[in-house]
Scaffold this motif. Structure first.
Motif, mmCIF file in Angstrom:
data_model
loop_
_atom_site.group_PDB
_atom_site.id
_atom_site.type_symbol
_atom_site.label_atom_id
_atom_site.label_comp_id
_atom_site.label_asym_id
_atom_site.label_seq_id
_atom_site.Cartn_x
_atom_site.Cartn_y
_atom_site.Cartn_z
ATOM 1 N N TYR A 28 46.349 61.350 51.248
ATOM 2 C CA TYR A 28 45.974 59.942 51.133
ATOM 3 C C TYR A 28 47.080 59.110 50.501
ATOM 4 O O TYR A 28 47.446 58.050 50.984
ATOM 5 N N LYS A 29 47.609 59.601 49.389
ATOM 6 C CA LYS A 29 48.589 58.851 48.615
ATOM 7 C C LYS A 29 49.473 59.862 47.905
ATOM 8 O O LYS A 29 49.019 60.945 47.550
ATOM 9 N N ILE A 30 50.721 59.533 47.672
ATOM 10 C CA ILE A 30 51.674 60.483 47.109
ATOM 11 C C ILE A 30 51.188 61.087 45.790
ATOM 12 O O ILE A 30 51.400 62.264 45.526
ATOM 13 N N ASP A 31 50.480 60.312 44.970
ATOM 14 C CA ASP A 31 50.032 60.865 43.689
ATOM 15 C C ASP A 31 48.898 61.871 43.843
ATOM 16 O O ASP A 31 48.544 62.571 42.908
ATOM 17 N N ARG A 32 48.319 61.979 45.032
ATOM 18 C CA ARG A 32 47.336 63.039 45.284
ATOM 19 C C ARG A 32 48.057 64.381 45.440
ATOM 20 O O ARG A 32 47.506 65.419 45.127
ATOM 21 N N LEU A 33 49.291 64.345 45.930
ATOM 22 C CA LEU A 33 50.075 65.567 46.078
ATOM 23 C C LEU A 33 50.651 65.987 44.722
ATOM 24 O O LEU A 33 50.501 67.130 44.306
ATOM 25 N N THR A 34 51.293 65.063 44.028
ATOM 26 C CA THR A 34 51.826 65.348 42.700
ATOM 27 C C THR A 34 52.116 64.047 41.973
ATOM 28 O O THR A 34 52.369 63.015 42.600
ATOM 29 N N ARG A 35 52.078 64.126 40.652
ATOM 30 C CA ARG A 35 52.462 62.994 39.813
ATOM 31 C C ARG A 35 53.736 63.314 39.037
ATOM 32 O O ARG A 35 54.106 62.587 38.139
ATOM 33 N N SER A 36 54.373 64.392 39.374
ATOM 34 C CA SER A 36 55.586 64.816 38.684
ATOM 35 C C SER A 36 56.767 64.729 39.637
ATOM 36 O O SER A 36 56.758 65.329 40.714
ATOM 37 N N LEU A 37 57.781 63.998 39.227
ATOM 38 C CA LEU A 37 58.965 63.837 40.059
ATOM 39 C C LEU A 37 59.645 65.182 40.290
ATOM 40 O O LEU A 37 60.032 65.510 41.419
ATOM 41 N N ALA A 38 59.748 65.989 39.246
ATOM 42 C CA ALA A 38 60.397 67.304 39.382
ATOM 43 C C ALA A 38 59.620 68.193 40.351
ATOM 44 O O ALA A 38 60.217 68.865 41.203
ATOM 45 N N ASP A 39 58.281 68.212 40.240
ATOM 46 C CA ASP A 39 57.468 69.019 41.154
ATOM 47 C C ASP A 39 57.596 68.517 42.584
ATOM 48 O O ASP A 39 57.628 69.297 43.534
ATOM 49 N N PHE A 40 57.674 67.193 42.745
ATOM 50 C CA PHE A 40 57.793 66.657 44.097
ATOM 51 C C PHE A 40 59.110 67.093 44.733
ATOM 52 O O PHE A 40 59.142 67.450 45.911
ATOM 53 N N VAL A 41 60.179 67.064 43.966
ATOM 54 C CA VAL A 41 61.475 67.486 44.506
ATOM 55 C C VAL A 41 61.380 68.938 44.957
ATOM 56 O O VAL A 41 61.876 69.304 46.035
ATOM 57 N N ARG A 42 60.708 69.793 44.156
ATOM 58 C CA ARG A 42 60.525 71.198 44.550
ATOM 59 C C ARG A 42 59.719 71.309 45.840
ATOM 60 O O ARG A 42 60.070 72.077 46.733
ATOM 61 N N PHE A 102 56.714 55.894 39.497
ATOM 62 C CA PHE A 102 55.538 55.153 39.047
ATOM 63 C C PHE A 102 54.325 56.073 38.894
ATOM 64 O O PHE A 102 53.526 55.905 37.973
ATOM 65 N N ALA A 103 54.173 57.033 39.786
ATOM 66 C CA ALA A 103 53.057 57.982 39.667
ATOM 67 C C ALA A 103 53.180 58.793 38.382
ATOM 68 O O ALA A 103 52.192 59.009 37.667
ATOM 69 N N GLN A 104 54.395 59.224 38.052
ATOM 70 C CA GLN A 104 54.602 59.983 36.822
ATOM 71 C C GLN A 104 54.346 59.099 35.609
ATOM 72 O O GLN A 104 53.727 59.524 34.626
ATOM 73 N N PHE A 105 54.788 57.841 35.650
ATOM 74 C CA PHE A 105 54.533 56.892 34.568
ATOM 75 C C PHE A 105 53.037 56.694 34.360
ATOM 76 O O PHE A 105 52.546 56.693 33.229
ATOM 77 N N GLU A 106 52.294 56.559 35.456
ATOM 78 C CA GLU A 106 50.835 56.389 35.365
ATOM 79 C C GLU A 106 50.187 57.613 34.724
ATOM 80 O O GLU A 106 49.283 57.493 33.904
ATOM 81 N N ARG A 107 50.678 58.812 35.056
ATOM 82 C CA ARG A 107 50.144 60.033 34.464
ATOM 83 C C ARG A 107 50.356 60.034 32.957
ATOM 84 O O ARG A 107 49.462 60.384 32.183
ATOM 85 N N VAL A 108 51.538 59.614 32.518
ATOM 86 C CA VAL A 108 51.833 59.555 31.083
ATOM 87 C C VAL A 108 50.918 58.543 30.403
ATOM 88 O O VAL A 108 50.376 58.804 29.317
ATOM 89 N N LEU A 109 50.712 57.382 31.028
ATOM 90 C CA LEU A 109 49.823 56.368 30.449
ATOM 91 C C LEU A 109 48.393 56.877 30.313
ATOM 92 O O LEU A 109 47.730 56.631 29.305
ATOM 93 N N ILE A 110 47.907 57.583 31.330
ATOM 94 C CA ILE A 110 46.547 58.131 31.266
ATOM 95 C C ILE A 110 46.446 59.114 30.108
ATOM 96 O O ILE A 110 45.476 59.087 29.342
ATOM 97 N N GLY A 111 47.442 59.964 29.926
ATOM 98 C CA GLY A 111 47.458 60.908 28.818
ATOM 99 C C GLY A 111 47.427 60.204 27.477
ATOM 100 O O GLY A 111 46.708 60.609 26.553
ATOM 101 N N GLU A 112 48.213 59.120 27.353
ATOM 102 C CA GLU A 112 48.217 58.352 26.099
ATOM 103 C C GLU A 112 46.861 57.724 25.839
ATOM 104 O O GLU A 112 46.382 57.716 24.701
ATOM 105 N N ARG A 113 46.218 57.195 26.876
ATOM 106 C CA ARG A 113 44.890 56.594 26.706
ATOM 107 C C ARG A 113 43.875 57.623 26.229
ATOM 108 O O ARG A 113 43.047 57.340 25.363
ATOM 109 N N VAL A 114 43.917 58.817 26.820
ATOM 110 C CA VAL A 114 42.984 59.872 26.430
ATOM 111 C C VAL A 114 43.225 60.268 24.974
ATOM 112 O O VAL A 114 42.282 60.391 24.190
ATOM 113 N N ARG A 115 44.484 60.455 24.594
ATOM 114 C CA ARG A 115 44.793 60.809 23.200
ATOM 115 C C ARG A 115 44.336 59.720 22.241
ATOM 116 O O ARG A 115 43.794 60.003 21.175
#
Length: 186
Positions: free
Chosen positions: A91-105, A141-154
Motif C-alpha cells: 500500500y505504502k512504503i512505510d508498510r514495507l519498512t520504516r528504516s532506511l537501512a532495512d529498506f536499502v537491504r 520521512f517514514a523513519q522520522f515518523e517512527r522515531v516521533l511515534i516512539g517519543e510520543r509513547v515514551r
C-alpha cells in the motif's frame, strides 16, 4: 501475427501488508484487509501487463516497521528467493519498512533476485537515480515518523508514571494492581 506474439508473460504479484499494534491517528489505511483490497485492485488494473495476484497471504499484524523481524515478510522473501514472485505490491512504503537501512537491504535483495516492488499510493521508479532519490526521501520521512511515534509513547508512559499509574512489569510483593494503581495487599 504469430502465435508467440499473442502469448503474454505472466507477472506473479505478491501483496504484502503490515499493521503495527497501535495505529497513529490520521493514518489513511490501517487495516490489513483495506491495504490488501487496494493492492488487489491495483494488480487488476495492471492485468493488461499480465499481472496476476498470487493467492498467498503475506500479512504481518502487530509488527513494527522498524525492523525486519516479521514472519510474513520472511515467508515472502523465501518465496521470492525460490522464484515464486515477480513483483511485490504494498500500500505504502512505510508498510514495507520504516528504516532506511532495512529498506536499502531489501532493495538490494530484490534487485539481486530481479524482483520489482510497487507502492500503490506513491509513484516511484527505482530504475533511475531520480526515482531512487525520491524513494530515499520518502523513507527518511517514514523513519522520522517512527522515531516521533516512539517519543510520543515514551512521553505518555512517563506522564502516566508521574500520575502514579502502574505501567507494567512484575508487581512487587505485597501489592496488587487495581485500576492501574499499586494497592497494598493486606
Amino acid at each position: 501475427m504469430t502465435e508467440n506474439a499473442c502469448v503474454r508473460r505472466v507477472t506473479r504479484c505478491a501483496i504484502y501488508t503490515r499493521k503495527s499494534t497501535e495505529c497513529p491517528t490520521g493514518q489513511e489505511m490501517n487495516s490489513l484487509a483495506g491495504q490488501r483490497a487496494v493492492c488487489s485492485a491495483y494488480i487488476q488494473c495492471q492485468a493488461h501487463k499480465g499481472w496476476v495476484e498470487l493467492p498467498h497471504v503475506y500479512d504481518d499484524e502487530g509488527y513494527s516497521g522498524g525492523n525486519l523481524e516479521r514472519p510474513a515478510l520472511h515467508r515472502l522473501l523465501t518465496d521470492a528467493r525460490e522464484g515464486r514472485v515477480d513483483v511485490i505490491v504494498f500500500y505504502k512504503i512505510d508498510r514495507l519498512t520504516r528504516s532506511l537501512a532495512d529498506f536499502v537491504r531489501l532493495m538490494d535483495a530484490f534487485q539481486h533476485l530481479d524482483i520489482s516492488f510497487v507502492s500503490v499510493t506513491q509513484s516511484f521508479d527505482t530504475s533511475d537515480s531520480m526515482g531512487r532519490m525520491v524513494l530515499n526521501i520518502l523513507l527518511t520521512f517514514a523513519q522520522f515518523e517512527r522515531v516521533l511515534i516512539g517519543e510520543r509513547v515514551r512521553d505518555k508512559v512517563a506522564a502516566s508514571r508521574k500520575k502514579g499509574s502502574w505501567m507494567g512489569g512484575i508487581v512487587p510483593l505485597g501489592y496488587d494492581v487495581k485500576d492501574r494503581k499499586l494497592v497494598v495487599n493486606k
